[in-house]
Design a protein around this motif. Structure first.
Motif, mmCIF file in Angstrom:
data_model
loop_
_atom_site.group_PDB
_atom_site.id
_atom_site.type_symbol
_atom_site.label_atom_id
_atom_site.label_comp_id
_atom_site.label_asym_id
_atom_site.label_seq_id
_atom_site.Cartn_x
_atom_site.Cartn_y
_atom_site.Cartn_z
ATOM 1 N N PRO A 1 0.815 -1.230 0.000
ATOM 2 C CA PRO A 1 0.000 0.000 0.000
ATOM 3 C C PRO A 1 0.845 1.274 0.000
ATOM 4 N N ALA A 2 1.919 1.298 0.796
ATOM 5 C CA ALA A 2 2.780 2.484 0.811
ATOM 6 C C ALA A 2 3.450 2.680 -0.543
ATOM 7 N N MET A 3 3.893 1.593 -1.161
ATOM 8 C CA MET A 3 4.516 1.685 -2.475
ATOM 9 C C MET A 3 3.499 2.156 -3.509
ATOM 10 N N ALA A 4 2.264 1.670 -3.400
ATOM 11 C CA ALA A 4 1.226 2.088 -4.341
ATOM 12 C C ALA A 4 0.902 3.566 -4.199
ATOM 13 N N LEU A 5 1.080 4.102 -2.985
ATOM 14 C CA LEU A 5 0.808 5.517 -2.755
ATOM 15 C C LEU A 5 1.984 6.418 -3.133
ATOM 16 N N GLY A 6 3.082 5.797 -3.582
ATOM 17 C CA GLY A 6 4.176 6.610 -4.092
ATOM 18 C C GLY A 6 5.514 6.456 -3.411
ATOM 19 N N GLY B 1 10.944 2.755 -4.616
ATOM 20 C CA GLY B 1 11.810 1.600 -4.479
ATOM 21 C C GLY B 1 11.454 0.676 -3.331
ATOM 22 N N LEU B 2 12.480 0.322 -2.565
ATOM 23 C CA LEU B 2 12.312 -0.580 -1.433
ATOM 24 C C LEU B 2 12.170 0.164 -0.115
ATOM 25 N N SER C 1 12.551 -0.380 4.492
ATOM 26 C CA SER C 1 13.876 0.051 4.958
ATOM 27 C C SER C 1 13.913 0.393 6.442
ATOM 28 N N ALA C 2 12.744 0.468 7.100
ATOM 29 C CA ALA C 2 12.715 0.907 8.497
ATOM 30 C C ALA C 2 13.545 0.000 9.394
#
Length: 561
Positions: free
Chosen positions: A216-221, A224-225, A229-230
Motif C-alpha cells: 500500500p505504501a509503495m502504491a501511494l508513491g 523503491g524498497l 527500509s525501516a
C-alpha cells in the motif's frame, strides 16, 4: 434433554462473554485516566509522525519516508487520523495501543484455554494480562506499539498449540511486519522445521506477508524498497550496549563496544542452539510446548543480546503470565519477569533511579535459569515418543486462489495508488530543527511559483509544549538550477512568536517576489534562535542529517487562476 443442554450452554457462554467484556471495559476505562501523560518518545517521534499525516491530509503522507517504523503501524495511525480527525494526537495514538491490549489479552485467553481446558484459568490470565503493570503502562502511559506485534506473536503460538502451522506462520509474519523484535520468536519455527513439524514450503508465507505489508505504501508513491527500509534504520540508530534494558550488559563495562557486542551475539546464538539441541535430544513436541519455548526465547535472547531497549522484554512479561497459568510450578515467574521490566519502565518514564537496573538483571537471570531448569526436567522425564511429521500443504486450488488474489491485490493497489498520486498536490518535505534546548518540526506544505511570486506554506510545531518565550527566526532562500540565490525571505515565524505558541502548529504563509525572468528550482530553509544567532541543526524526521543544517525542496510550477 437436548434443549435443556443447549439453553444451559448458551447461558454459560453468555455469562462468560459478559465476564470478559466487563473485565475489558474496566481495563480500558482505567487506562483513559493516564491518557494525558506524554513521554519523550511521544514528543520526539509519535506526535511529529501524526502531525505529518495531518498536514498531508492522511493517506498521501505515506508517499514519504517520515518515520522509522514499518508501514503497517503507519497505516493504523493514518486510519485513525482520517476516520477520527477531531481526536487529539495523544489520544488517537494511545487508543490504538489500548485496542490491541484487548486483542493481546484475548490471544492469551485462547492460548491458556488450548493448554488447560476450562474457563477459570483462561479468564484469570485474560485479567492478569490487562492488569499487568508493564502492559498497562506501555499503552496507557507510553503509547507504544508493543501490544500490536506481541498480540500476533501470541496468536501464532496459539495456532501452534492448535497444531495449525499455516495459521501460526501467517500470524507470525504479521507480527514481524509490525516490529523487528518479533525476530526473537523466529527460532521456534526453526525448531518446528528440525522436528519435521513444519515444511519448508510453508515458510514462504513469511516473506510473502512481509512483502505485501509494504505494497500500500509503495502504491501511494513510496519509492523503491523504502517501505521495507525501516528495519535497517532501527538497527543502526543506537550504539549503546544497553538502552535501559535489564539484561546482561547492565553488569558489563560500556567499552569496548565492538568486542562486547560480538560476545553478546555469540552468547545469544549459543543459547538458541542449546535450546534447540535439548528439543532434539528429548524429542520434544514443539507444538505442545510452544508457549514454554516462546517464553524462554523472549527471555533469553534479549537478555544476552546487546543494544536492547527497556521495552524488549514486553512479550516475555505477557508469556510469563501464560506459562504461570499453564504450568502451576512456575506461578512465581511473572513476579520476576514483570518486576525486572517494571524497573526499566519507571526508570525511563518517571526517572526513578532508586533501584538500580542490575537488580532487574538479577531477577531476569533467576527467571531464565528457573524456567530453563523446569523445561529441562519436564522434557527429560517425558516418555520418548517421536511425533510423526505433519504434512500440511496447501492444495493446488487454494494455492492458485492465493496467487490470483495476491496478483489482483497488487494490480488493484497500483491502480488506486496511481489515481491517488494524480490527485495529490506537491507537498514534499518535513524537517526537524534542534539546538539542544528546543526542537521544532517544520512541515512544508507547498512551494509553488505563480507568475512572479513564490508561495510558501509552512507549518511550525514544537513537540515539547515549551514555556519559554524566546523567538525563533527563519531563513528562506530561493535558488535557481545552478544553486545561485535569486530571492530570500528571512524573519520571525508569523510575526514575533515564542516557542510556547508553536505547540499546536502555526501556519506560516509567505509570498516571495521573484526577479523578472528568473527560474526558481529549489527552496532552502532553516531556523535560528533570535535573528542570525545559534543556527539549529537540521535533520529529517528519521534522524538522518541534512546538509548545511537546512531543508531543501524542489519548486513546483502551477498555473495561476
Amino acid at each position: 434433554m437436548l434443549q435443556t443442554h443447549i439453553v444451559h450452554r448458551v447461558r454459560s457462554l453468555g455469562g462468560r462473554g459478559l465476564a470478559l467484556a466487563v473485565t475489558a471495559i474496566v481495563a480500558i476505562l482505567a487506562r483513559t485516566r493516564f491518557f494525558g501523560f506524554t513521554s519523550v518518545d511521544y514528543n520526539f517521534f509519535l506526535r511529529p509522525w501524526y502531525r505529518f499525516i495531518q498536514v498531508f491530509n492522511g493517506w498521501p503522507a505515506l508517499r514519504f519516508e517520515f518515520a522509522n517504523y514499518s508501514p503497517p503501524y503507519l497505516y493504523l495511525l493514518t486510519l485513525i487520523q482520517t476516520q477520527a480527525p477531531a481526536l487529539e494526537p495523544l489520544v488517537a495514538i494511545k487508543l490504538i495501543s489500548v485496542a490491541f491490549d484487548v486483542l493481546l489479552a484475548a490471544a492469551c485467553f485462547l492460548l491458556i484455554r488450548a493448554a488447560r481446558p476450562g474457563f477459570g484459568y483462561a479468564w484469570a490470565g485474560f485479567s492478569a494480562v490487562l492488569c499487568c503493570p508493564t502492559v498497562f503502562a506501555n499503552s496507557a502511559v507510553w503509547g507504544q506499539a508493543d501490544p500490536i506485534y506481541t498480540s500476533f506473536c501470541i496468536l501464532a503460538v496459539w495456532r501452534l498449540a492448535k497444531r495449525d502451522t499455516t495459521g501460526a506462520l501467517v500470524c507470525y509474519a504479521i507480527a514481524f511486519s509490525f516490529k523487528l523484535q518479533a525476530i526473537f520468536l523466529l527460532p521456534l519455527f526453526v525448531f518446528l522445521t528440525v522436528r519435521r513439524q513444519l515444511s519448508w514450503r510453508t515458510w514462504m508465507i513469511l516473506p510473502t506477508v512481509f512483502a505485501l505489508s509494504g505494497v500500500p505504501a509503495m502504491a501511494l508513491g513510496r519509492p523503491g524498497l523504502s517501505p521495507w527500509s525501516a528495519y535497517f534504520t532501527q538497527v543502526n540508530i543506537h550504539e549503546q550496549l544497553t538502552n535501559l534494558a535489564p539484561n546482561l550488559f547492565q553488569l558489563l563495562p560500556t567499552e569496548p563496544r565492538a568486542p562486547l557486542t560480538m560476545v553478546g551475539i555469540v552468547l545469544a546464538g549459543s543459547f538458541v542452539a542449546l535450546l534447540g539441541l535439548a528439543i532434539v535430544r528429548f524429542q520434544v513436541d514443539v507444538m505442545d510446548h510452544s508457549a514454554l519455548i516462546a517464553c524462554l526465547l523472549f527471555m533469553g535472547v534479549p537478555f544476552l543480546l546487546p543494544r536492547m531497549h527497556d521495552r524488549y522484554f514486553y512479550p516475555a512479561d505477557v508469556l510469563s503470565i501464560v506459562v504461570a497459568a499453564t504450568h502451576p510450578r512456575l506461578r512465581w515467574l511473572p513476579l520476576l519477569v514483570v518486576g525486572a521490566s517494571w524497573l526499566a519502565y519507571i526508570t525511563y518514564l518517571y526517572e526513578f533511579n532508586a533501584i538500580p537496573l542490575w537488580v532487574g538483571t538479577g531477577l531476569l537471570a533467576l527467571a531464565l535459569g528457573g524456567t530453563a531448569r523446569y523445561a529441562f526436567n519436564l522434557w527429560r522425564t517425558k516418555p520418548k515418543t517421536v511425533e510423526p511429521a505433519i504434512a500440511r500443504s496447501i492444495s493446488l486450488a487454494a494455492t492458485l486462489a492465493t496467487v490470483g488474489a495476491t496478483a489482483a491485490a497488487l494490480i488493484g493497489a497500483s491502480m488506486i495508488g496511481a489515481a491517488v498520486r494524480s490527485s495529490i498536490d506537491e507537498r514534499t518535505f518535513m524537517a526537524t530543527f534542534t539546538n539542544g534546548e528546543a526542537r521544532i518540526n517544520a512541515y512544508l506544505a507547498g512551494a509553488v511559483v505563480c507568475r512572479d511570486q513564490l508561495a510558501l506554506r509552512i507549518v511550525w510545531d514544537t513537540p515539547h509544549g515549551m514555556q519559554e518565550e524566546r523567538t525563533v527566526s527563519t531563513f528562506v532562500h530561493v535558488l535557481d538550477a545552478t544553486g545561485a540565490k535569486i530571492a530570500q525571505a528571512d524573519g520571525y515565524i508569523d510575526g514575533i512568536l515564542g516557542l510556547n505558541l508553536l505547540q499546536n502548529g502555526r501556519v506560516d504563509e509567505r509570498r516571495i517576489p521573484l526577479p523578472a525572468g528568473s527560474k526558481p528550482a529549489t527552496v532552502v530553509f532553516g531556523a535560528y534562535f533570535e535573528q542570525g544567532v545559534e543556527r539549529f541543526q537540521a535533520t529529517r524526521l528519521n534522524g538522518s542529517p541534512l546538509p548545511d543544517d537546512s531543508a531543501s525542496v524542489p519548486v513546483t510550477e502551477k498555473t495561476c487562476p
